[in-house]
Design a protein around this motif. Sequence first.
Motif, PDB file in Angstrom:
ATOM      1  N   TYR A 129      -5.134   7.117   9.214  1.00 39.53           N
ATOM      2  CA  TYR A 129      -4.912   8.455   8.645  1.00 39.53           C
ATOM      3  C   TYR A 129      -3.651   8.911   8.883  1.00 39.53           C
ATOM      4  O   TYR A 129      -3.208   8.937   9.929  1.00 39.53           O
ATOM      5  CB  TYR A 129      -6.110   9.564   8.883  1.00 39.53           C
ATOM      6  N   ARG A 130      -2.928   9.537   7.786  1.00 36.20           N
ATOM      7  CA  ARG A 130      -1.528  10.065   8.084  1.00 36.20           C
ATOM      8  C   ARG A 130      -1.481  11.537   7.836  1.00 36.20           C
ATOM      9  O   ARG A 130      -1.999  11.889   6.906  1.00 36.20           O
ATOM     10  CB  ARG A 130      -0.591   9.324   7.159  1.00 36.20           C
ATOM     11  N   ASN A 131      -1.202  12.119   8.804  1.00 37.08           N
ATOM     12  CA  ASN A 131      -1.033  13.609   8.785  1.00 37.08           C
ATOM     13  C   ASN A 131       0.280  13.829   8.242  1.00 37.08           C
ATOM     14  O   ASN A 131       1.169  13.185   8.253  1.00 37.08           O
ATOM     15  CB  ASN A 131      -0.904  14.199  10.127  1.00 37.08           C
ATOM     16  N   GLN A 135       0.917  -1.339   0.009  1.00 39.26           N
ATOM     17  CA  GLN A 135       0.050  -0.082   0.037  1.00 39.26           C
ATOM     18  C   GLN A 135       0.897   1.025   0.123  1.00 39.26           C
ATOM     19  O   GLN A 135       1.807   1.383   0.813  1.00 39.26           O
ATOM     20  CB  GLN A 135      -0.907  -0.037   1.205  1.00 39.26           C
ATOM     21  N   ASP A 136       0.753   2.257  -0.960  1.00 33.82           N
ATOM     22  CA  ASP A 136       1.264   3.612  -1.022  1.00 33.82           C
ATOM     23  C   ASP A 136       0.520   4.289   0.180  1.00 33.82           C
ATOM     24  O   ASP A 136      -0.544   4.609   0.205  1.00 33.82           O
ATOM     25  CB  ASP A 136       0.847   3.971  -2.365  1.00 33.82           C
ATOM     26  N   ILE A 137       1.414   4.620   0.926  1.00 32.13           N
ATOM     27  CA  ILE A 137       0.920   5.595   2.099  1.00 32.13           C
ATOM     28  C   ILE A 137       1.268   7.223   2.041  1.00 32.13           C
ATOM     29  O   ILE A 137       2.524   7.574   1.800  1.00 32.13           O
ATOM     30  CB  ILE A 137       1.614   5.104   3.308  1.00 32.13           C
ATOM     31  N   ASN A 138       0.359   7.906   1.368  1.00 35.30           N
ATOM     32  CA  ASN A 138       0.410   9.343   1.266  1.00 35.30           C
ATOM     33  C   ASN A 138      -0.177  10.171   2.419  1.00 35.30           C
ATOM     34  O   ASN A 138      -1.135   9.840   3.175  1.00 35.30           O
ATOM     35  CB  ASN A 138      -0.163   9.694   0.130  1.00 35.30           C
ATOM     36  N   ASP A 139       0.486  11.355   2.670  1.00 34.23           N
ATOM     37  CA  ASP A 139      -0.224  12.137   3.597  1.00 34.23           C
ATOM     38  C   ASP A 139      -1.525  12.552   3.316  1.00 34.23           C
ATOM     39  O   ASP A 139      -1.775  13.142   2.117  1.00 34.23           O
ATOM     40  CB  ASP A 139       0.839  13.674   3.750  1.00 34.23           C
ATOM     41  N   GLY A 140      -2.273  12.444   4.235  1.00 35.57           N
ATOM     42  CA  GLY A 140      -3.692  12.805   4.026  1.00 35.57           C
ATOM     43  C   GLY A 140      -4.630  11.983   3.720  1.00 35.57           C
ATOM     44  O   GLY A 140      -5.906  11.996   3.193  1.00 35.57           O
ATOM     45  N   THR A 141      -4.016  10.526   3.312  1.00 35.44           N
ATOM     46  CA  THR A 141      -4.789   9.448   2.949  1.00 35.44           C
ATOM     47  C   THR A 141      -5.538   8.870   4.090  1.00 35.44           C
ATOM     48  O   THR A 141      -5.085   8.707   5.153  1.00 35.44           O
ATOM     49  CB  THR A 141      -4.031   8.478   2.232  1.00 35.44           C
ATOM     50  N   PHE A 142      -6.936   8.556   4.094  1.00 37.09           N
ATOM     51  CA  PHE A 142      -7.758   7.869   4.810  1.00 37.09           C
ATOM     52  C   PHE A 142      -8.015   6.344   4.452  1.00 37.09           C
ATOM     53  O   PHE A 142      -8.804   6.336   3.410  1.00 37.09           O
ATOM     54  CB  PHE A 142      -8.822   8.767   5.128  1.00 37.09           C
TER      55      PHE A 142
END
Length: 189
Positions: free
Chosen positions: A80-82, A60-67
């Motif tokens: 959720y990543r800030n 999984q690609d973890i980007n900022d702001g992804t829920f």
Amino acid sequence: MISKVLVVMVTYNRKNLLKNALESIFNQTKPVSGVLILDNASNDGTEDVLQKFGFLSRDQDINDGTFIKRSSGNTRLYYYRNSVNTGGAGGFSKAVELAKELDYDYLWIMDDDVRPVENCLENLLTVAHDCNIGAVVPNRNCQNFEDYPTVELDLNSTFKYFMKKRKKKIYPPFSEKVNSIKTFARSEE
């Protein structure tokens, strides 16, 4: 009455504490319905812990702001990543904002260094149902700190920056049933 409970937790660079907290949450006698982790831009390998518990997949690609929303058995998992560390207050503000859009009866809000005993949620819900209350708010008393239960918070008070003046507290001896919870923060060592 069956209650749907969502755990809301903020974490930042404390993967070992987070692992312990999640183990305790998933071992409750009353299972939680959902767990929302707000990651305040951790850079210590927190994603590995979240993969272990099913919040994230390896590819999984973890980007900022992804829920991210996933399921593990009967439990819904949310991540959720800030983009930056907004501190505890900023993290919880965003997490509660996200939780308001989800369908749960109660939010169980906690820090990433909490390890609730296995019947903690069961006891909290019993108190909430028996006393017909919508919130159970812990307070802390120890030899270095003394607090008392807040039973009312005036959100319209002109004392915007003076929280003590906005709170209505009760003091012992209590006429209502009291449940004591023994706890302390643990280091990662």
